[in-house]
Design a protein around this motif. Structure first.
Motif, PDB file in Angstrom:
ATOM      1  N   GLY A  72       0.793  -1.263   0.097  1.00 18.65           N
ATOM      2  CA  GLY A  72       0.097  -0.126  -0.041  1.00 18.65           C
ATOM      3  C   GLY A  72       1.001   1.306  -0.037  1.00 18.65           C
ATOM      4  N   GLY A  73       2.130   1.152  -0.222  1.00 16.99           N
ATOM      5  CA  GLY A  73       2.981   2.414  -0.310  1.00 16.99           C
ATOM      6  C   GLY A  73       3.457   2.856   1.010  1.00 16.99           C
ATOM      7  N   ILE A  74       3.654   1.967   2.124  1.00 20.00           N
ATOM      8  CA  ILE A  74       3.902   2.704   3.377  1.00 20.00           C
ATOM      9  C   ILE A  74       5.353   2.849   3.465  1.00 20.00           C
ATOM     10  CG2 ILE A  74       4.320   0.466   4.290  1.00 20.00           C
ATOM     11  CD1 ILE A  74       2.730   3.336   5.886  1.00 20.00           C
ATOM     12  N   SER A 250      -5.078  -1.878   7.468  1.00 14.52           N
ATOM     13  CA  SER A 250      -4.163  -2.094   6.261  1.00 14.52           C
ATOM     14  C   SER A 250      -4.987  -1.828   4.994  1.00 14.52           C
ATOM     15  CB  SER A 250      -3.372  -3.234   6.416  1.00 14.52           C
ATOM     16  OG  SER A 250      -2.551  -3.366   7.471  1.00 14.52           O
ATOM     17  N   LEU A 251      -5.970  -2.511   5.038  1.00  9.06           N
ATOM     18  CA  LEU A 251      -6.927  -2.469   3.851  1.00  9.06           C
ATOM     19  C   LEU A 251      -7.373  -1.103   3.471  1.00  9.06           C
ATOM     20  CD1 LEU A 251      -8.860  -5.848   4.097  1.00  9.06           C
ATOM     21  CD2 LEU A 251      -7.180  -5.264   2.310  1.00  9.06           C
ATOM     22  N   ILE A 252      -8.040  -0.532   4.690  1.00 11.62           N
ATOM     23  CA  ILE A 252      -8.403   0.864   4.767  1.00 11.62           C
ATOM     24  C   ILE A 252      -7.571   1.864   4.254  1.00 11.62           C
ATOM     25  CG2 ILE A 252      -9.461   2.741   6.076  1.00 11.62           C
ATOM     26  CD1 ILE A 252     -10.769   0.698   7.766  1.00 11.62           C
ATOM     27  N   ILE A 253      -6.326   1.740   4.968  1.00 12.45           N
ATOM     28  CA  ILE A 253      -5.118   2.638   4.667  1.00 12.45           C
ATOM     29  C   ILE A 253      -4.850   2.553   3.079  1.00 12.45           C
ATOM     30  CG2 ILE A 253      -2.696   3.490   5.086  1.00 12.45           C
ATOM     31  CD1 ILE A 253      -4.716   4.418   7.078  1.00 12.45           C
ATOM     32  N   GLY A 254      -4.654   1.235   2.566  1.00 11.61           N
ATOM     33  CA  GLY A 254      -4.134   0.962   1.326  1.00 11.61           C
ATOM     34  C   GLY A 254      -4.883   1.314   0.164  1.00 11.61           C
ATOM     35  N   PHE A 255      -6.275   1.044   0.462  1.00  9.02           N
ATOM     36  CA  PHE A 255      -7.351   1.424  -0.498  1.00  9.02           C
ATOM     37  C   PHE A 255      -7.801   2.774  -0.648  1.00  9.02           C
ATOM     38  CE2 PHE A 255      -8.217  -3.134  -0.730  1.00  9.02           C
ATOM     39  CZ  PHE A 255      -7.859  -3.461  -1.954  1.00  9.02           C
ATOM     40  N   LYS A 259      -4.220   5.120  -1.344  1.00  9.51           N
ATOM     41  CA  LYS A 259      -4.934   4.567  -2.784  1.00  9.51           C
ATOM     42  C   LYS A 259      -3.854   4.117  -3.501  1.00  9.51           C
ATOM     43  CE  LYS A 259      -8.307   8.377  -2.654  1.00  9.51           C
ATOM     44  NZ  LYS A 259      -9.038   9.540  -3.176  1.00  9.51           N
ATOM     45  N   GLU A 260      -2.760   3.366  -3.173  1.00 10.45           N
ATOM     46  CA  GLU A 260      -1.891   2.546  -3.901  1.00 10.45           C
ATOM     47  C   GLU A 260      -2.097   1.013  -3.870  1.00 10.45           C
ATOM     48  OE1 GLU A 260       2.294   3.721  -3.133  1.00 10.45           O
ATOM     49  OE2 GLU A 260       1.811   5.785  -3.116  1.00 10.45           O
ATOM     50  N   LEU A 261      -3.111   0.662  -3.278  1.00  8.13           N
ATOM     51  CA  LEU A 261      -3.539  -0.757  -3.076  1.00  8.13           C
ATOM     52  C   LEU A 261      -4.326  -0.856  -3.972  1.00  8.13           C
ATOM     53  CD1 LEU A 261      -2.575  -3.430  -1.859  1.00  8.13           C
ATOM     54  CD2 LEU A 261      -4.380  -2.849  -0.076  1.00  8.13           C
ATOM     55  N   ARG A 262      -4.287  -1.981  -4.840  1.00  7.49           N
ATOM     56  CA  ARG A 262      -5.393  -2.244  -6.000  1.00  7.49           C
ATOM     57  C   ARG A 262      -5.898  -3.633  -5.756  1.00  7.49           C
ATOM     58  NH1 ARG A 262      -4.688   2.331  -6.194  1.00  7.49           N
ATOM     59  NH2 ARG A 262      -3.900   3.759  -8.009  1.00  7.49           N
ATOM     60  N   LEU A 263      -7.076  -3.544  -6.256  1.00  6.19           N
ATOM     61  CA  LEU A 263      -7.679  -5.117  -6.224  1.00  6.19           C
ATOM     62  C   LEU A 263      -6.835  -6.072  -6.850  1.00  6.19           C
ATOM     63  CD1 LEU A 263     -11.619  -4.501  -6.858  1.00  6.19           C
ATOM     64  CD2 LEU A 263     -10.367  -5.297  -4.623  1.00  6.19           C
ATOM     65  N   LYS A 264      -6.169  -5.784  -8.128  1.00  5.04           N
ATOM     66  CA  LYS A 264      -5.351  -6.926  -8.728  1.00  5.04           C
ATOM     67  C   LYS A 264      -4.049  -7.086  -8.075  1.00  5.04           C
ATOM     68  CE  LYS A 264      -2.662  -3.213 -11.331  1.00  5.04           C
ATOM     69  NZ  LYS A 264      -2.405  -2.472 -12.344  1.00  5.04           N
ATOM     70  N   ASP A 265      -3.600  -6.362  -6.995  1.00  6.42           N
ATOM     71  CA  ASP A 265      -2.608  -6.752  -6.110  1.00  6.42           C
ATOM     72  C   ASP A 265      -2.836  -7.813  -5.003  1.00  6.42           C
ATOM     73  OD1 ASP A 265      -1.092  -4.748  -7.471  1.00  6.42           O
ATOM     74  OD2 ASP A 265      -1.807  -3.180  -6.077  1.00  6.42           O
ATOM     75  N   LEU A 266      -4.095  -8.113  -4.877  1.00  7.48           N
ATOM     76  CA  LEU A 266      -4.438  -8.816  -3.690  1.00  7.48           C
ATOM     77  C   LEU A 266      -4.149 -10.396  -3.821  1.00  7.48           C
ATOM     78  CD1 LEU A 266      -8.030  -7.559  -2.715  1.00  7.48           C
ATOM     79  CD2 LEU A 266      -5.739  -7.102  -1.490  1.00  7.48           C
ATOM     80  N   PRO A 267      -4.285 -11.056  -5.176  1.00  4.44           N
ATOM     81  CA  PRO A 267      -3.990 -12.154  -5.440  1.00  4.44           C
ATOM     82  C   PRO A 267      -2.490 -12.583  -5.176  1.00  4.44           C
ATOM     83  CG  PRO A 267      -5.304 -11.549  -7.079  1.00  4.44           C
ATOM     84  CD  PRO A 267      -5.013 -10.401  -6.089  1.00  4.44           C
ATOM     85  N   GLU A 268      -1.523 -11.647  -5.441  1.00  2.00           N
ATOM     86  CA  GLU A 268      -0.030 -11.659  -5.131  1.00  2.00           C
ATOM     87  C   GLU A 268       0.262 -11.614  -3.623  1.00  2.00           C
ATOM     88  OE1 GLU A 268       4.457  -9.780  -6.251  1.00  2.00           O
ATOM     89  OE2 GLU A 268       2.462  -9.223  -7.327  1.00  2.00           O
ATOM     90  N   VAL A 269      -0.482 -10.716  -2.993  1.00  2.35           N
ATOM     91  CA  VAL A 269      -0.437 -10.535  -1.532  1.00  2.35           C
ATOM     92  C   VAL A 269      -0.836 -11.651  -0.823  1.00  2.35           C
ATOM     93  CG1 VAL A 269      -1.451  -9.433   0.361  1.00  2.35           C
ATOM     94  CG2 VAL A 269      -0.772  -8.072  -1.357  1.00  2.35           C
ATOM     95  N   LEU A 270      -1.916 -12.351  -1.337  1.00  2.27           N
ATOM     96  CA  LEU A 270      -2.550 -13.304  -0.544  1.00  2.27           C
ATOM     97  C   LEU A 270      -1.498 -14.833  -0.730  1.00  2.27           C
ATOM     98  CD1 LEU A 270      -6.132 -13.319  -1.357  1.00  2.27           C
ATOM     99  CD2 LEU A 270      -5.162 -12.784   0.793  1.00  2.27           C
ATOM    100  N   GLU A 271      -0.874 -14.718  -1.936  1.00  7.40           N
ATOM    101  CA  GLU A 271      -0.124 -15.705  -2.302  1.00  7.40           C
ATOM    102  C   GLU A 271       1.356 -15.594  -1.528  1.00  7.40           C
ATOM    103  OE1 GLU A 271       2.752 -17.489  -5.957  1.00  7.40           O
ATOM    104  OE2 GLU A 271       1.403 -15.619  -6.390  1.00  7.40           O
ATOM    105  N   LYS A 272       1.957 -14.552  -1.322  1.00  7.37           N
ATOM    106  CA  LYS A 272       2.955 -14.351  -0.310  1.00  7.37           C
ATOM    107  C   LYS A 272       2.655 -14.867   0.959  1.00  7.37           C
ATOM    108  CE  LYS A 272       5.714 -10.905  -3.065  1.00  7.37           C
ATOM    109  NZ  LYS A 272       6.399  -9.638  -3.120  1.00  7.37           N
ATOM    110  N   THR A 273       1.493 -14.207   1.454  1.00  7.99           N
ATOM    111  CA  THR A 273       0.942 -14.627   2.774  1.00  7.99           C
ATOM    112  C   THR A 273       1.060 -16.071   2.938  1.00  7.99           C
ATOM    113  OG1 THR A 273      -0.083 -12.403   2.967  1.00  7.99           O
ATOM    114  CG2 THR A 273      -0.521 -14.355   4.627  1.00  7.99           C
TER     115      THR A 273
END
Length: 429
Positions: A72-74, A250-255, A259-273
């Motif tokens: 999310g650009g933190i 984290s979701l609220i801050i990022g989205f 505003k640097e977190l995108r829905l298309k980023d979530l699959p990669e985030v979940l995969e890394k997790t």
């Protein structure tokens, strides 16, 4: 004879490059084949019992929260905020690196994530401003050790599962040692620059926003660790519930804020997790077999009785513990080190009046040093991937700052108030 098979089997498999979880499991199977083959049918049950814990829910959630904040650009905002923090003391990129690691450690809970995220930004920036790549990389990996000490801490969740210590008390116990490491590294950096005449290279990095915008965004990042620590320490939420709150924040801050977190980023985030969580959980599961075998053979009690009968003083028992932790950190990662050492040493330390919370602080600070110890230090390897420098060069550059970690480790070991004051003030210990 059977215990010799267990430990030699594990050592041989580890040196042969077999993954830690497989080495633990195979060594335990070899032991059972020699001592009591009938017990092999119990292995799946023991693995599952190691994972069947409510506390395990917190582990992937803390990892997910850190991944969301990273994406999310933190990271850049933490660096911008750190630049403003060190400006009054005429700081440069070195100070920014240390302060940023302190802040980032309160978000990610992982030193390796700290080294990767901060290093990918700071190493090129410092090199661009005239610092040597070796110096920049060494400072980054040394400062990253704060990531798993300053709460929240993913390894502390693992330690809590093994020892039964309160996760809230453990988080609080890591606060003062983590901050002390950062302050000591800033002092070491000051003298290191003067000795090596690096002050001439100090230049401020460009920052994208004004003071108020940078400060506001930096404070938004700081709210997350305060939210986690506060809810756990004051009994508002359990560790798992607090981790869920961190994910939502984290979701609220990022989205919606950065505003640097995108829905298309979530699959990669979940995969890394998923990958990170699974790698930790499988080690925990198989280590339970190893621990079960040692418990059957009464290894912890035998070691405790050995120290008692030898009448070794508390000072030397603690010194042996510190040396052992630093040694084992050179060839074991944090999680297996915690899982192997904790059940063996807790009975010994209880005899000498050292409780689980102080021991947890000792283990966390000590194994953090192992992350920057060759040849297997994970932070060293992260720095190697970013800079391309040999691991030994990075270690020698990090050594002046890593000494600060060792000093704090000794203080935590011999001065209980360093780790226990904050938990006691909050009424948790």
């Amino acid at each position: 004879m059977s215990m010799l098979v267990l430990f030699l089997g594990f050592c041989v498999l580890s040196l042969a490059g077999v993954p830690i979880y497989a080495g633990l499991g195979l060594a335990s199977i070899l032991y059972l084949l020699v001592s009591n083959p009938d017990f092999i049918v119990m292995l799946p049950q023991r693995v599952w019992s190691g994972l069947d814990s409510y506390m395990m829910i917190a582990l992937p959630l803390f990892i997910l929260a850190g991944e969301l904040m990273n994406r999310g650009g933190i990271t850049q905002r933490i660096i911008d905020f750190s630049l403003h923090v060190v400006r009054p003391i005429k700081g440069g990129l070195g100070e920014v690196c240390v302060v940023a690691s302190m802040v980032f450690g309160g978000i990610s809970g992982s030193s390796v994530a700290d080294a990767s995220a901060i290093g990918s930004v700071m190493i090129p920036a410092m090199e661009k401003k005239g610092f040597s790549k070796r110096y920049a990389t060494g400072l980054v990996v040394a400062a990253s050790t704060m990531g798993m000490i300053i709460p929240p801490s993913i390894p502390m969740v693992t330690y809590s599962m093994v020892s039964g210590a309160s996760i809230g008390d453990l988080f609080m116990a890591g606060l003062v040692p983590g901050v002390m490491i950062g302050l000591f590294q800033l002092v070491a950096l000051f003298f290191y620059k003067r000795t090596n005449k690096l002050h001439l290279l100090e230049q401020a990095i460009e920052h994208r926003h004004g003071f108020w915008k940078t400060g506001r965004e930096g404070l938004l990042a700081l709210i997350m660790p305060l939210l986690i620590i506060g809810t756990i320490s004051f009994g508002v939420a359990t560790a798992s519930e607090s981790a869920s709150i961190a994910v939502l924040y984290s979701l609220i801050i990022g989205f919606f804020v950065f505003k640097e977190l995108r829905l298309k980023d979530l699959p990669e985030v979940l995969e890394k997790t998923f990958i990170t969580s699974s790698s930790v959980m499988i080690i925990i599961g198989f280590s339970m077999i190893f621990g079960w075998v040692m418990a059957m053979e009464k290894v912890p009690n035998t070691i405790a009785m050995f120290f008692m009968t030898m009448e070794v003083s508390r000072f030397w028992v603690l010194m042996i513990l510190v040396v052992f932790i630093l040694f084992i950190g050179t060839f074991l990662d944090v999680t297996p080190a915690l899982l192997l050492v904790t059940p063996i040493m807790i009975p010994v330390l209880r005899h000498y009046g050292i409780d689980e919370v102080q021991f947890g602080a000792i283990m966390i600070v000590g194994t953090a040093v192992g992350l920057v110890s060759p040849p297997l230090g994970m932070c060293l390897n992260a720095g190697n991937k970013i800079s391309g420098l040999p691991i030994w060069d990075i270690f020698t550059a990090a050594l002046p700052f890593l000494i600060c970690d060792v000093i704090v480790l000794l203080l935590v070991t011999y001065v209980p108030e360093v780790s226990l004051t904050v938990p006691r003030l909050l009424g948790g210990h």
